[in-house]
Design an enzyme around this catalytic site. Structure first.
Site, PDB file in Angstrom:
ATOM      1  CD  GLN A  79       5.364  15.040   2.843  1.00 20.69           C
ATOM      2  OE1 GLN A  79       4.985  14.105   3.115  1.00 20.69           O
ATOM      3  NE2 GLN A  79       3.521  15.135   2.320  1.00 20.69           N
ATOM      4  CG  HIS A 142       3.154   9.858   4.115  1.00 20.36           C
ATOM      5  ND1 HIS A 142       2.161   9.281   4.783  1.00 20.36           N
ATOM      6  CD2 HIS A 142       2.949  11.204   3.698  1.00 20.36           C
ATOM      7  CE1 HIS A 142       1.037  10.546   4.040  1.00 20.36           C
ATOM      8  NE2 HIS A 142       1.418  11.652   3.851  1.00 20.36           N
ATOM      9  CD  GLU A 236      -4.653   8.804  15.415  1.00 19.76           C
ATOM     10  OE1 GLU A 236      -5.372   8.331  14.690  1.00 19.76           O
ATOM     11  OE2 GLU A 236      -3.838   8.810  16.304  1.00 19.76           O
ATOM     12  CE1 TYR A 246      -0.240   5.425  20.714  1.00 26.05           C
ATOM     13  CE2 TYR A 246       0.498   3.549  20.380  1.00 26.05           C
ATOM     14  CZ  TYR A 246       0.438   4.297  20.636  1.00 26.05           C
ATOM     15  OH  TYR A 246       0.753   4.175  22.642  1.00 26.05           O
ATOM     16  CE1 TYR A 257      -5.158  14.363   1.742  1.00 26.12           C
ATOM     17  CE2 TYR A 257      -4.430  11.710   1.606  1.00 26.12           C
ATOM     18  CZ  TYR A 257      -4.458  13.167   2.040  1.00 26.12           C
ATOM     19  OH  TYR A 257      -3.255  13.399   3.044  1.00 26.12           O
TER      20      TYR A 257
END
Length: 365
Positions: A79, A142, A236, A246, A257
């Site tokens: 990513q 991420h 979210e 949060y 997973y």
């Protein structure tokens, strides 16, 4: 009878206001390799990042420039790569461009970094790193990472938990799973919420996040709104306020997973801020824009979010801080939507994430 007729007429009017205008999807530019972020230049041209490490200028005819010189070296695995792009609020006079990216490190490690440089022709000059994630991690997942300037000219950077280090989202001595707030030159604002907290990194604005790939300022309140990917559910949308926790990974609407087991202690906990809304199953949120123009009848003030897995544009009707209605648009497009922006012309623009990615403009028919 008169009251019933009034209620029916009101319902029809409400439905009409909510109903989609027929959208025309116009390709503006094509041939982009996994485009990730988009910013509009004052003259109507665009800057578009390609995840493998290229920054392109797209002219008003949709033609791509040669890759802009001076872009930092990126780690384009998984990513990672070249991610978001933003213009300095004073771009008209200082020509500064900000880039977020996966910065390579030793031993296969990497981390999200932000650099800025002056755009001169097709070159970034004087490029300097103004923020580095602490610490670099051996992961290809991420990274975050969106860039948003607030009305005071301070820069917000959204960061992921790097997947393998999710518990660090609760650790104030780590940048992982945090929203960062810095000055445009990388300095720490004196009023950041954890400046005086022993052991905390002073750049941190909020914490307990998983992987935020959308961020935008609310056009009325000026508050930062962000969204993040959940694991097997639990994407979210949050109003991202300074000093708030949060919850990730202590609370989540997602699941592990493979096993599908619940994560953490449940979906809510005292002292942890719940989301404005969430999605189960995941739609893989990416990119976000508030619509402030009147180009689309009945849509002004609504929030638009791209979906990667969902391959759609999500439209949210808001009443203050609440989502009161949701609709999926462009579900027949068949492409992953990576970014959503409102252009200076008031139209919505999308980036599609593929080896042959596109810039698309949406207009009512």
């Amino acid at each position: 009878m008169r009251r019933l007729l009034t209620l029916i007429m009101f319902a029809l009017a409400t439905a009409s206001a909510w109903a989609d205008p027929q959208l025309a999807v116009t390709p503006v530019a094509t041939g982009l390799q996994h485009p990730w972020g988009l910013a509009f230049l004052p003259d109507g041209r665009m800057l578009v990042t390609e995840r493998p490490g290229r920054l392109r200028v797209v002219d008003r005819n949709g033609q791509l420039s040669a890759p802009v010189a001076g872009v930092p070296v990126v780690d384009a695995r998984g990513q990672g790569g070249l991610l978001d792009v933003a213009l300095d609020p004073g771009f008209a006079t200082n020509a500064l461009v900000y880039l977020s990216y996966a910065e390579p490190g030793d031993g296969g490690k990497n981390g999200t970094a932000v650099a800025r440089g002056k755009l001169v022709g097709n070159t970034l000059t004087g490029v300097a790193v103004i923020f580095r994630q602490r610490d670099k991690v051996a992961s290809t997942n991420h990274f975050g990472s969106r860039l948003v300037f607030d009305r005071q000219g301070r820069l917000y950077i959204t960061l992921g938990d790097r997947f393998s280090r999710r518990d660090d989202a609760q650790n104030l001595a780590s940048h992982l799973g945090k929203t960062i707030r810095i000055e445009a030159d990388g300095a720490v604002p004196a009023d950041n919420p954890f400046v005086k907290t022993p052991g905390a990194l002073p750049e941190i604005w909020s914490y307990g996040h998983r992987n935020m790939q959308g961020a935008a300022l609310h056009p009325t309140t000026g508050e930062l709104w962000t969204h993040e990917h959940g694991p097997q559910g639990g994407d979210e949308l949050n109003i991202d306020l300074g000093g708030r926790n949060y919850g990730w990974p202590v609370v989540s609407h997602g699941a592990e997973y493979g096993s599908g087991k619940p994560i953490g202690e449940g979906t809510t906990k005292a002292g942890m801020t719940p989301p404005v809304t969430y999605w189960v199953p995941s739609i893989a949120t990416s990119g976000m824009a508030f619509l402030t123009s009147n180009r689309y009848p009945g849509w002004q003030g609504q929030l638009f979010i791209g979906a990667l897995r969902g391959q759609a544009l999500v439209r949210l009707q808001l009443e203050g801080p609440r989502v009161v209605r949701e609709e999926r648009l462009l579900t027949d497009l068949g492409e992953r939507i990576r970014d959503v922006r409102q252009g200076p012309d008031g139209w919505l623009y999308l980036l599609t994430d593929s080896p042959e990615g596109r810039v698309l403009r949406l207009t009512p028919r």
